[in-house]
Design a protein around this motif. Sequence first.
Motif, PDB file in Angstrom:
ATOM      1  N   TRP A 146       0.829  -1.200   0.000  1.00  0.00           N
ATOM      2  CA  TRP A 146       0.000   0.000   0.000  1.00  0.00           C
ATOM      3  C   TRP A 146       0.864   1.250   0.000  1.00  0.00           C
ATOM      4  O   TRP A 146       2.047   1.217   0.289  1.00  0.00           O
ATOM      5  N   SER A 147       0.220   2.346  -0.360  1.00  0.00           N
ATOM      6  CA  SER A 147       0.797   3.689  -0.265  1.00  0.00           C
ATOM      7  C   SER A 147      -0.364   4.619   0.065  1.00  0.00           C
ATOM      8  O   SER A 147      -1.479   4.163   0.301  1.00  0.00           O
ATOM      9  N   THR A 148      -0.130   5.910   0.038  1.00  0.00           N
ATOM     10  CA  THR A 148      -1.228   6.847   0.309  1.00  0.00           C
ATOM     11  C   THR A 148      -2.126   7.037  -0.901  1.00  0.00           C
ATOM     12  O   THR A 148      -3.142   7.723  -0.808  1.00  0.00           O
ATOM     13  N   THR A 149      -1.794   6.414  -2.029  1.00  0.00           N
ATOM     14  CA  THR A 149      -2.627   6.556  -3.225  1.00  0.00           C
ATOM     15  C   THR A 149      -3.236   5.253  -3.721  1.00  0.00           C
ATOM     16  O   THR A 149      -4.114   5.280  -4.575  1.00  0.00           O
ATOM     17  N   SER A 157      -3.781   0.622  -2.773  1.00  0.00           N
ATOM     18  CA  SER A 157      -3.553  -0.546  -1.924  1.00  0.00           C
ATOM     19  C   SER A 157      -3.926  -1.807  -2.688  1.00  0.00           C
ATOM     20  O   SER A 157      -4.925  -1.836  -3.390  1.00  0.00           O
ATOM     21  N   PRO A 198      -4.686   1.132   4.098  1.00  0.00           N
ATOM     22  CA  PRO A 198      -5.979   1.820   4.155  1.00  0.00           C
ATOM     23  C   PRO A 198      -7.098   0.859   4.537  1.00  0.00           C
ATOM     24  O   PRO A 198      -7.161  -0.259   4.030  1.00  0.00           O
ATOM     25  N   SER A 232      -5.938   7.288   1.145  1.00  0.00           N
ATOM     26  CA  SER A 232      -5.250   8.194   2.064  1.00  0.00           C
ATOM     27  C   SER A 232      -5.592   7.893   3.525  1.00  0.00           C
ATOM     28  O   SER A 232      -5.014   8.490   4.425  1.00  0.00           O
ATOM     29  N   SER A 233      -6.519   6.951   3.766  1.00  0.00           N
ATOM     30  CA  SER A 233      -6.841   6.580   5.146  1.00  0.00           C
ATOM     31  C   SER A 233      -5.754   5.698   5.748  1.00  0.00           C
ATOM     32  O   SER A 233      -5.784   5.415   6.942  1.00  0.00           O
ATOM     33  N   THR A 285      -1.437   4.800   6.353  1.00  0.00           N
ATOM     34  CA  THR A 285      -0.230   5.548   6.688  1.00  0.00           C
ATOM     35  C   THR A 285       0.989   4.807   6.182  1.00  0.00           C
ATOM     36  O   THR A 285       0.998   3.579   6.110  1.00  0.00           O
TER      37      THR A 285
END
Length: 195
Positions: free
Chosen positions: A105-108, A110, A138, A145-146, A148
């Motif tokens: 995952w990343s902030t953009t 998953s 997320p 973005s949910s 981290t």
Amino acid sequence: MRKTLLLAVLSLPLLAFDCGGGDSQPAPGGFGCSLEVRGAVSEDLWCIVTAYDYSAMPTMPTNEWVFLLVAYRGQPVAGGALPDPAAQVGFFLTGRPALSQPYGWSTTASTVDSGSATRGTGSVQAGTYAETHEALAPLDPLDPSSGTGALATRFTAIPAAAATGAQLLGVHGTLEGTLPALDAGGAPVTIRATF
């Protein structure tokens, strides 16, 4: 519930086998797993990696596939007991992974159902363990973005669906990630593992 289940199964590698091995081995028993932490903290750890296919275990409350990595400081003590964990990575997938494909995952985005990666200090056995860094997948697939931090894992081998005992250790690949500090204003760490 998944995070609770993940935390519970993180302890399974501790019970699955006898570690053995001498102090000169980077990974007791020749597991060949190492994890490095860099950034706000710099340390080299050895680790044990397992994978469970819950679809082949009818007594489990899920049909998902789970990946677990537990990293340790120090060496096993007499009798094969493991030292305290220093870092953990675990995530659930809705099915068996494909080899050489990225999972994480990343902030953009998953590609995991749920997961976490943590690094900590202190001793679980002495009751002084405290997490210092954490990355979370997320919880809402429509809102990446949910989560981290970030994690990327690629597998070169995974155990058969019906694997048991030592066969669960037949998972190989690489991972890397960024774990934000849990202290406000603290610096993140990066982790990189070969297993």
